[in-house]
Design a protein around this motif. Structure first.
Motif, PDB file in Angstrom:
ATOM      1  N   PRO A 244       0.818  -1.226   0.000  1.00 46.88           N
ATOM      2  CA  PRO A 244       0.000   0.000   0.000  1.00 46.88           C
ATOM      3  C   PRO A 244       0.849   1.272   0.000  1.00 46.88           C
ATOM      4  CG  PRO A 244      -0.105  -1.103   2.145  1.00 46.88           C
ATOM      5  CD  PRO A 244       0.641  -2.023   1.228  1.00 46.88           C
ATOM      6  N   ASP A 245       2.116   1.155   0.391  1.00 46.23           N
ATOM      7  CA  ASP A 245       3.029   2.299   0.408  1.00 46.23           C
ATOM      8  C   ASP A 245       3.632   2.495  -0.991  1.00 46.23           C
ATOM      9  OD1 ASP A 245       6.274   2.963   0.862  1.00 46.23           O
ATOM     10  OD2 ASP A 245       4.860   4.273   1.901  1.00 46.23           O
ATOM     11  N   PRO A 246       3.377   3.633  -1.666  1.00 45.09           N
ATOM     12  CA  PRO A 246       3.810   3.813  -3.061  1.00 45.09           C
ATOM     13  C   PRO A 246       5.315   3.630  -3.279  1.00 45.09           C
ATOM     14  CG  PRO A 246       2.271   5.548  -2.430  1.00 45.09           C
ATOM     15  CD  PRO A 246       2.588   4.771  -1.183  1.00 45.09           C
ATOM     16  N   ALA A 247       6.119   4.140  -2.365  1.00 44.11           N
ATOM     17  CA  ALA A 247       7.579   4.026  -2.530  1.00 44.11           C
ATOM     18  C   ALA A 247       8.019   2.566  -2.407  1.00 44.11           C
ATOM     19  CB  ALA A 247       8.293   4.882  -1.484  1.00 44.11           C
ATOM     20  N   GLU A 248       7.449   1.868  -1.413  1.00 39.73           N
ATOM     21  CA  GLU A 248       7.793   0.456  -1.223  1.00 39.73           C
ATOM     22  C   GLU A 248       7.288  -0.381  -2.408  1.00 39.73           C
ATOM     23  OE1 GLU A 248       7.538  -3.071   2.160  1.00 39.73           O
ATOM     24  OE2 GLU A 248       6.069  -1.448   2.217  1.00 39.73           O
ATOM     25  N   ASP A 249       6.100  -0.032  -2.907  1.00 42.09           N
ATOM     26  CA  ASP A 249       5.516  -0.750  -4.044  1.00 42.09           C
ATOM     27  C   ASP A 249       6.432  -0.635  -5.269  1.00 42.09           C
ATOM     28  OD1 ASP A 249       3.224  -2.335  -4.872  1.00 42.09           O
ATOM     29  OD2 ASP A 249       2.731  -0.685  -6.222  1.00 42.09           O
ATOM     30  N   GLN A 250       6.963   0.564  -5.507  1.00 44.32           N
ATOM     31  CA  GLN A 250       7.891   0.767  -6.621  1.00 44.32           C
ATOM     32  C   GLN A 250       9.167  -0.053  -6.431  1.00 44.32           C
ATOM     33  OE1 GLN A 250       6.085   2.023  -9.393  1.00 44.32           O
ATOM     34  NE2 GLN A 250       8.185   2.678  -9.792  1.00 44.32           N
ATOM     35  N   ALA A 251       9.641  -0.107  -5.185  1.00 44.79           N
ATOM     36  CA  ALA A 251      10.865  -0.870  -4.879  1.00 44.79           C
ATOM     37  C   ALA A 251      10.631  -2.359  -5.131  1.00 44.79           C
ATOM     38  CB  ALA A 251      11.288  -0.620  -3.431  1.00 44.79           C
ATOM     39  N   ILE A 252       9.445  -2.862  -4.752  1.00 41.76           N
ATOM     40  CA  ILE A 252       9.099  -4.275  -4.973  1.00 41.76           C
ATOM     41  C   ILE A 252       9.080  -4.566  -6.473  1.00 41.76           C
ATOM     42  CG2 ILE A 252       7.211  -5.975  -4.802  1.00 41.76           C
ATOM     43  CD1 ILE A 252       6.502  -4.596  -2.073  1.00 41.76           C
ATOM     44  N   PHE A 297      -1.102  -5.357 -11.209  1.00 40.51           N
ATOM     45  CA  PHE A 297      -2.515  -5.681 -11.007  1.00 40.51           C
ATOM     46  C   PHE A 297      -2.867  -5.356  -9.555  1.00 40.51           C
ATOM     47  CE2 PHE A 297      -0.781  -8.402 -14.339  1.00 40.51           C
ATOM     48  CZ  PHE A 297      -1.623  -8.051 -15.389  1.00 40.51           C
ATOM     49  N   PRO A 298      -4.158  -5.389  -9.188  1.00 41.79           N
ATOM     50  CA  PRO A 298      -4.517  -4.935  -7.837  1.00 41.79           C
ATOM     51  C   PRO A 298      -3.805  -5.660  -6.693  1.00 41.79           C
ATOM     52  CG  PRO A 298      -6.464  -5.014  -9.210  1.00 41.79           C
ATOM     53  CD  PRO A 298      -5.364  -5.611 -10.022  1.00 41.79           C
ATOM     54  N   GLN A 299      -3.616  -6.989  -6.804  1.00 42.41           N
ATOM     55  CA  GLN A 299      -3.002  -7.725  -5.700  1.00 42.41           C
ATOM     56  C   GLN A 299      -1.499  -7.972  -5.894  1.00 42.41           C
ATOM     57  OE1 GLN A 299      -6.132  -8.799  -6.880  1.00 42.41           O
ATOM     58  NE2 GLN A 299      -7.146  -7.910  -5.113  1.00 42.41           N
ATOM     59  N   VAL A 300      -1.059  -8.016  -7.145  1.00 45.99           N
ATOM     60  CA  VAL A 300       0.314  -8.463  -7.435  1.00 45.99           C
ATOM     61  C   VAL A 300       0.947  -7.682  -8.589  1.00 45.99           C
ATOM     62  CG1 VAL A 300       0.012 -10.855  -6.638  1.00 45.99           C
ATOM     63  CG2 VAL A 300      -0.579 -10.263  -8.999  1.00 45.99           C
ATOM     64  N   HIS A 301       2.292  -7.696  -8.621  1.00 45.61           N
ATOM     65  CA  HIS A 301       3.052  -7.366  -9.825  1.00 45.61           C
ATOM     66  C   HIS A 301       3.388  -8.700 -10.499  1.00 45.61           C
ATOM     67  CE1 HIS A 301       3.629  -3.254  -8.439  1.00 45.61           C
ATOM     68  NE2 HIS A 301       4.199  -3.684  -7.328  1.00 45.61           N
ATOM     69  N   GLN A 302       3.394  -8.717 -11.831  1.00 45.34           N
ATOM     70  CA  GLN A 302       3.701  -9.952 -12.564  1.00 45.34           C
ATOM     71  C   GLN A 302       4.774  -9.687 -13.613  1.00 45.34           C
ATOM     72  OE1 GLN A 302       0.131 -12.625 -11.509  1.00 45.34           O
ATOM     73  NE2 GLN A 302       2.316 -12.853 -11.681  1.00 45.34           N
ATOM     74  N   MET A 303       5.614 -10.701 -13.836  1.00 45.07           N
ATOM     75  CA  MET A 303       6.605 -10.645 -14.903  1.00 45.07           C
ATOM     76  C   MET A 303       6.027 -11.360 -16.129  1.00 45.07           C
ATOM     77  SD  MET A 303      10.552 -12.030 -14.896  1.00 45.07           S
ATOM     78  CE  MET A 303      11.182 -10.873 -13.682  1.00 45.07           C
TER      79      MET A 303
END
Length: 419
Positions: A244-252, A297-303
């Motif tokens: 939910p944290d935008p900075a952490e989400d980008q890092a993930i 996507f809402p729950q996950v990032h996908q490769m």
């Protein structure tokens, strides 16, 4: 042509209307921008002609069916069609009992694109029927008793056994899945799909009803698409949880893009898809258009990687589907050995899960998804099922793989938990 003010309201009204028929199929891109999707959504209802097959020649029967009608055709391929393609069998338990293959030419077909609705088959009066159709809000009170087919300990034991096969050189990678199920289940399929599609909107989502059988899908994955003489496959391998944290989400997201383990999984399947496409391609035309693309996507990032080729004019497009089926992302490498081990180690027959549904247009172009992140339901036997899995490689951590399964199941568990 008719402008629709409230896209979402119209979409679900139309689906409620279509659900009154024995057969309907709804394909929803959820307005994701995509180079190959033709419409925001397609809704096919009722049938003029249908093909249901569990014979040894399902692909040939489909070829004859399509050639006889050369019309918009909607349908699905079950995973166990593998037994018609290779010397394989499926003997695990099956609570759903979907046919191996089902296709129909609809009586009514509605397409929606960029705010415009078009009736492709049928009379424009059906738009008024949809507007006037009473919404059916059947919220079932019956609590679902969802069970896991495997305990976490049993799952981990099976993964350890599969890793022994990898260390022996039997396989490099395998997609291993587990089932969650409920008996005596009563759900309202349209309402359940609406909840799932709103919680987890994805570009290849859809609803498929064939009498007592339902597929409620929030799949993010395209299996195979044909546009003109070009074939496109977009396998997914590589998953990371959103923050939910935008900075952490980008890092993930960045971390997933550069994760060596996830890249290794992805490239193995890319190689497998390239190999499958060469069977149908003009020589030298297979190419990787995008490697390790990261999509959110809402729950996950996908490769996701994109592989394409030019279809050999001597190869029928249905043979091109057969040549790539089942999809590499849901089997493993080498493919046949992986499918043998899937049968040995999984507890449940896959059936329609990790198969595909979609449509073929009158020109022979088509688009088919991968049936994952999907609720499968037999309303006659009251059996509900969904399966989740992931790529098992020698480097993988069994406990983390189990947690990834639960992450992939999270949207479905949340939707079904409301019952």
């Amino acid at each position: 042509m008719k402008n629709q003010q409230n896209f979402t309201d119209f979409k679900y009204k139309a689906l409620n209307w279509a659900n009154q028929f024995d057969v309907c199929c709804f394909l929803d891109s959820n307005q994701y921008k995509d180079n190959y999707s033709e419409f925001d959504f397609l809704l096919a209802a009722d049938f003029q002609f249908e093909l249901k097959s569990s014979s040894v020649n399902s692909f040939e029967e489909l070829k004859e069916f399509y050639e006889a009608h050369q019309q918009w055709t909607f349908g699905f391929f079950g995973y166990d069609l593998k037994n018609q393609i290779e010397d394989l069998s499926s003997n695990n338990q099956d609570g759903l009992e979907f046919p191996d293959l089902y296709f129909f030419v609809p009586k009514y077909l509605i397409a929606y694109k960029d705010g415009l609705t078009e009736v492709l088959i049928g009379d424009n009066s059906i738009l008024n029927d949809i507007e006037n159709f009473g919404q059916i809000h059947k919220k079932e009170d019956k609590k679902l008793n969802l069970k896991a087919r495997l305990s976490e300990a049993e799952y981990i034991k099976k993964i350890d056994s599969l890793k022994e096969h990898i260390s022996r050189g039997d396989i490099y990678e395998i997609n291993f899945c587990q089932e969650f199920f409920a008996e005596h289940a009563k759900i309202a399929p349209v309402e359940t799909f609406k909840a799932l599609n709103q919680l987890s909107p994805t570009p290849f989502a859809g609803y498929f009803k064939v009498r007592d059988h339902y597929i409620l899908s929030a799949t993010p994955e395209r299996f195979l698409c044909k546009r003109g003489n070009k074939l496109i496959s977009q396998p997914i391998k590589g998953t990371a949880k959103r923050s939910p944290d935008p900075a952490e989400d980008q890092a993930i997201k960045y971390s997933l893009r550069s994760d060596i383990k996830e890249q290794a999984e992805n490239v193995m399947i890319v190689d497998l898809v390239r190999h499958d496409l060469t069977k149908s391609a003009i020589k030298g035309s297979v190419k990787v258009e995008e490697l390790f693309g990261i999509y959110t996507f809402p729950q996950v990032h996908q490769m996701i990687s994109t592989i394409s080729c030019q279809l050999n004019p001597n190869v029928h497009f249905i043979d091109a589907i057969k040549n790539t089926f089942p999809m590499g992302s849901m089997t493993g490498a080498p493919k046949v050995k992986a499918m043998q081990l899937i049968e040995q180690y999984e507890e449940t027959k896959r059936g329609i899960f990790s198969g595909s549904f979609g449509c073929i247009n009158p020109n022979g172009d088509f688009d088919f998804n991968v049936i994952i992140r999907s609720i499968l339901y037999n309303s006659a036997s009251k059996y509900l099922s969904f399966q989740v899995g992931g790529a098992i490689t020698y480097q993988c951590d069994a406990k983390k793989e189990y947690e990834e399964c639960l992450l992939k199941a999270s949207a479905i568990l949340k939707v079904l938990g409301d019952h």
